[in-house]
Design a protein around this motif. Structure first.
Motif, PDB file in Angstrom:
ATOM      1  N   SER A 299       0.830  -1.196   0.000  1.00 61.10           N
ATOM      2  CA  SER A 299       0.000   0.000   0.000  1.00 61.10           C
ATOM      3  C   SER A 299       0.869   1.252   0.000  1.00 61.10           C
ATOM      4  CB  SER A 299      -0.924  -0.003   1.227  1.00 61.10           C
ATOM      5  OG  SER A 299      -1.571   1.218   1.389  1.00 61.10           O
ATOM      6  N   HIS A 300       1.889   1.228   0.840  1.00 63.14           N
ATOM      7  CA  HIS A 300       2.892   2.306   0.850  1.00 63.14           C
ATOM      8  C   HIS A 300       4.030   1.864   1.763  1.00 63.14           C
ATOM      9  CE1 HIS A 300       4.860   6.201   1.121  1.00 63.14           C
ATOM     10  NE2 HIS A 300       4.101   6.590   0.121  1.00 63.14           N
ATOM     11  N   PRO A 301       5.278   2.126   1.388  1.00 59.13           N
ATOM     12  CA  PRO A 301       6.393   1.729   2.257  1.00 59.13           C
ATOM     13  C   PRO A 301       6.346   2.395   3.631  1.00 59.13           C
ATOM     14  CG  PRO A 301       7.161   2.256   0.045  1.00 59.13           C
ATOM     15  CD  PRO A 301       5.726   2.681   0.108  1.00 59.13           C
ATOM     16  N   ASP A 302       5.796   3.593   3.702  1.00 55.29           N
ATOM     17  CA  ASP A 302       5.707   4.318   4.966  1.00 55.29           C
ATOM     18  C   ASP A 302       4.374   4.002   5.645  1.00 55.29           C
ATOM     19  OD1 ASP A 302       5.689   6.034   7.098  1.00 55.29           O
ATOM     20  OD2 ASP A 302       6.096   7.848   5.926  1.00 55.29           O
ATOM     21  N   PRO A 303       4.386   3.307   6.798  1.00 48.89           N
ATOM     22  CA  PRO A 303       3.129   2.956   7.461  1.00 48.89           C
ATOM     23  C   PRO A 303       2.268   4.162   7.810  1.00 48.89           C
ATOM     24  CG  PRO A 303       4.983   1.766   8.443  1.00 48.89           C
ATOM     25  CD  PRO A 303       5.562   2.809   7.531  1.00 48.89           C
TER      26      PRO A 303
END
Length: 409
Positions: A299-303
């Motif tokens: 979904s995105h590398p940054d939670p």
């Protein structure tokens, strides 16, 4: 009014004091929301439609049901993801819909709506008061899993009992599911649906009717309450919602590094379910399988920026659900054999997980086996469905054989 303290680390756009959704939006997060909604509408929706058919709902009532669960899921995803800055994914309960397939036809629709309302109120109270954890500790987890496995058994068996009616369609769709599960597991159910639709078109026919466009007109049903529907529908729906939806949903978020506020999330989704029950919604819960899509690094590398995936999911739920009549018209044209195989493969992972959970621990295994057998039998007694009796007989067996012995011999 100030927002509640969130246990996860604040996103980058909030830490510097300048919240910016525009800055946090990303292509992968938006795509994750699209995939999440596609999975929900391609597999679990078939189970909902099967339940509506079993309950003899007309097309307007069915469209209102789908509208209610879609709007409830969408608002939950959109508002809770924005409020908490975490990817909160809500959906209708597929195991709950599976329960309704076997039970909804036993009650007048107004009594079923009354049971939906009571179940939603109960879930809300369990959520906001913190009683959820206590209830889960009161009933052995193996027995809860066995009840769910018993509910889902007929769906898995239905894949193969429908072979005689349309062998090429069923076996071809199932083969497509297995191949997709091997190579692209996230898309296994949509692939099975597409393959089945193509096979249906060239074998038994695919009389799809797009129906009328335009927004759905929700149908309000005045609830009616009965003891039989309360025990036979409301109680099992409450347990399934809490144990088989909300508990795994919270678990997925925690496994992804978040620390969700269970009182807020369960209380909010339960409150929306209360409002939407008179329109046919049996409940909106935290999702597990689709939540894993939006909470993962894909979904995105940054939670801290994955909450956008939750908001994207919510917007799409609302848009698609607003035109639920088109979906109902399209899906009701699907052959019964195709519905059977898609419903079966969509619930295969849930059945597998619940079956494993039912018999993993030796302590209480006898009660779990009894629960499974009674629930899978489909028995009714005093107008009350098999899910309740499975719990009752299972807990009774557990108390007789295990009470006072402890978890270790």
């Amino acid at each position: 009014m100030t927002k509640p303290q969130v246990k996860t680390e604040a996103p980058a756009a909030v830490r510097d004091g300048r919240p910016s959704l525009r800055r946090d939006v990303s292509g992968p997060a938006l795509l994750a929301g699209l995939v999440c909604v596609a999975v929900s509408f391609s597999g679990p929706l078939v189970v909902v439609l099967a339940a509506a058919q079993a309950g003899r709902l007309d097309q307007g009532q069915t469209a209102s049901w789908i509208w209610a669960v879609s709007i409830g899921s969408g608002l939950s995803c959109l508002l809770l993801s924005w409020w908490t800055r975490t990817p909160v994914i809500a959906a209708w309960s597929t195991p709950g819909a599976a329960l309704l397939v076997t039970s909804l036809g036993d009650y007048p629709y107004r009594e079923a709506v009354g049971a939906f309302l009571l179940s939603s109120v109960a879930v809300t109270l369990f959520g906001v008061t913190g009683l959820f954890g206590r209830m889960m500790r009161a009933i052995p987890v193996g027995i809860v899993n066995a009840m769910l496995a018993g509910i889902l058994f007929s769906f898995g068996a239905g894949i193969f009992t429908s072979v005689k009616n349309a062998p090429a369609l069923v076996l071809g769709s199932f083969a497509a599911f297995l191949l997709a599960r091997r190579f692209v597991p996230r898309y296994a159910v949509p692939v099975a649906l597409v393959a089945g639709a193509v096979l249906a078109a060239v074998t038994v026919g695919l009389p799809l009717h797009p129906g009328q466009g335009g927004p759905v007109r929700p149908e309000l049903t005045v609830p009616q309450f009965s003891w039989a529907a309360t025990v036979g529908l409301a109680l099992p729906l409450t347990i399934v919602a809490l144990a088989s939806q909300n508990a795994p949903g919270l678990g997925v978020m925690r496994a992804s590094g978040y620390d969700p506020d269970d009182r807020l999330l369960i209380g909010a989704t339960g409150g929306l379910s209360v409002l939407l029950a008179p329109f046919g919604s049996p409940g909106v819960n935290l999702a597990a399988i689709t939540a894993a899509i939006c909470t993962s690094p894909e979904s995105h590398p940054d939670p801290r920026r994955r909450y956008v995936a939750g908001m994207s999911t919510g917007v799409l739920y609302i848009l698609i659900g607003s035109f639920a009549g088109v979906l109902v018209a399209l899906f009701t044209g699907l052959p019964a054999a195709l519905i059977a195989v898609i419903a079966g493969v969509a619930l295969l992972a849930s059945f597998q997980g619940s079956l494993i959970g039912a018999v993993t621990e030796p302590f209480g295994r006898d009660g779990a086996v009894v629960t499974f057998l009674v629930t899978a039998s489909g028995m009714t007694l005093f107008g009350i469905g098999s899910a309740f009796w499975g719990l009752l007989f299972g807990v009774g067996t557990h108390l007789v054989l295990e009470a006072g012995r402890g978890e270790k011999p």
